[in-house]
Design an enzyme around this catalytic site. Structure first.
Site, PDB file in Angstrom:
ATOM      1  N   HIS A  10       0.819  -1.219   0.000  1.00 21.63           N
ATOM      2  CA  HIS A  10       0.000   0.000   0.000  1.00 21.63           C
ATOM      3  C   HIS A  10       0.856   1.274   0.000  1.00 21.63           C
ATOM      4  O   HIS A  10       2.046   1.259   0.316  1.00 21.63           O
ATOM      5  CB  HIS A  10      -0.920   0.019   1.220  1.00 21.63           C
ATOM      6  CG  HIS A  10      -0.171   0.029   2.526  1.00 21.63           C
ATOM      7  ND1 HIS A  10       0.400   1.164   3.045  1.00 21.63           N
ATOM      8  CD2 HIS A  10       0.110  -0.971   3.401  1.00 21.63           C
ATOM      9  CE1 HIS A  10       1.000   0.881   4.189  1.00 21.63           C
ATOM     10  NE2 HIS A  10       0.842  -0.426   4.427  1.00 21.63           N
ATOM     11  N   GLU A  83      -2.071  -6.952   7.467  1.00 22.57           N
ATOM     12  CA  GLU A  83      -0.730  -6.889   8.042  1.00 22.57           C
ATOM     13  C   GLU A  83      -0.638  -7.785   9.277  1.00 22.57           C
ATOM     14  O   GLU A  83      -1.656  -8.229   9.839  1.00 22.57           O
ATOM     15  CB  GLU A  83      -0.407  -5.429   8.411  1.00 22.57           C
ATOM     16  CG  GLU A  83       0.992  -5.166   8.949  1.00 22.57           C
ATOM     17  CD  GLU A  83       2.107  -5.617   8.010  1.00 22.57           C
ATOM     18  OE1 GLU A  83       2.278  -6.841   7.844  1.00 22.57           O
ATOM     19  OE2 GLU A  83       2.810  -4.733   7.476  1.00 22.57           O
TER      20      GLU A  83
END
Length: 207
Positions: A10, A83
């Protein structure tokens, strides 16, 4: 038939900029991150992806949305691409973690399991690898928007690498990606690592 995965970290967030541990905290992209996503999407769109899959956390989902806007493709969300869960570390800067939790921090720096409520490396690697395998079944070129530590550990698990081998990979920069290919004869192969638009200074392992 060859399948190609482009595993895409990202764009930048305010917590990235402050070296604050994000983990699974749902932190949005900042202005820089949105610009990074838009510019990287231009390159990725030229690779003619057939599908886009993303973590459901906003920073990855909004990064993927920039590519969707260019290609017209829908985005599928998979929470397995999130994550690493960092528990009590989340919200602290890495300097604060080093001060408040020195033993855990030392284990993290050494590439070991941290313990406590921080997700184990093998557990994270398997869940992300499973998501990557499922994304690959979509066929063609698939872009997978995820997170730095998740990408590195998931890819390593997919390739069957040891922890020592995995530690040779430098941190994946914001909005850079990894290219993997798979065919019946050779299985999974790493084609390129840390590819992207922006030249950034080396950063600590992403959290």
């Amino acid at each position: 038939m060859t399948t190609r995965l482009l595993v895409w970290r990202h764009g930048n967030t305010d917590w990235n900029a402050a070296r604050r541990v994000q983990g699974q905290t749902d932190v949005p992209l900042n202005d820089l991150g949105r610009r990074q996503a838009a510019e990287a999407a231009e390159l990725l769109a030229a690779m003619r992806p057939a599908a886009i899959v993303a973590s459901d956390l906003r920073r990855a989902a909004d990064t993927a949305a920039a590519l969707a806007a260019r290609t017209g493709l829908p985005v599928s969300h998979d929470e397995r691409l999130r994550e690493r869960y960092f528990g009590a570390w989340q919200g602290l800067t890495t300097a604060e973690v080093a001060l408040q939790r020195p033993l855990e921090f030392a284990r993290w720096k050494a590439g070991q399991d941290v313990g406590g409520d921080v997700e184990d490396l093998d557990v994270m690697g398997k869940r992300v690898s499973d998501a990557l395998q499922d994304a690959a079944t979509l066929g063609g070129t698939v872009v997978v928007a995820t997170h730095g530590a998740a990408a590195r550990q998931g890819i390593a698990h997919l390739l069957g690498w040891s922890r020592e081998h995995t530690r040779t990979l430098r941190a994946l920069q914001n909005c850079h990606w990894v290219e993997l290919s798979h065919d019946e004869d050779r299985g999974w192969q790493l084609g390129a690592y840390n590819v992207g638009v922006f030249a950034e200074r080396p950063v600590p392992p992403p959290v």
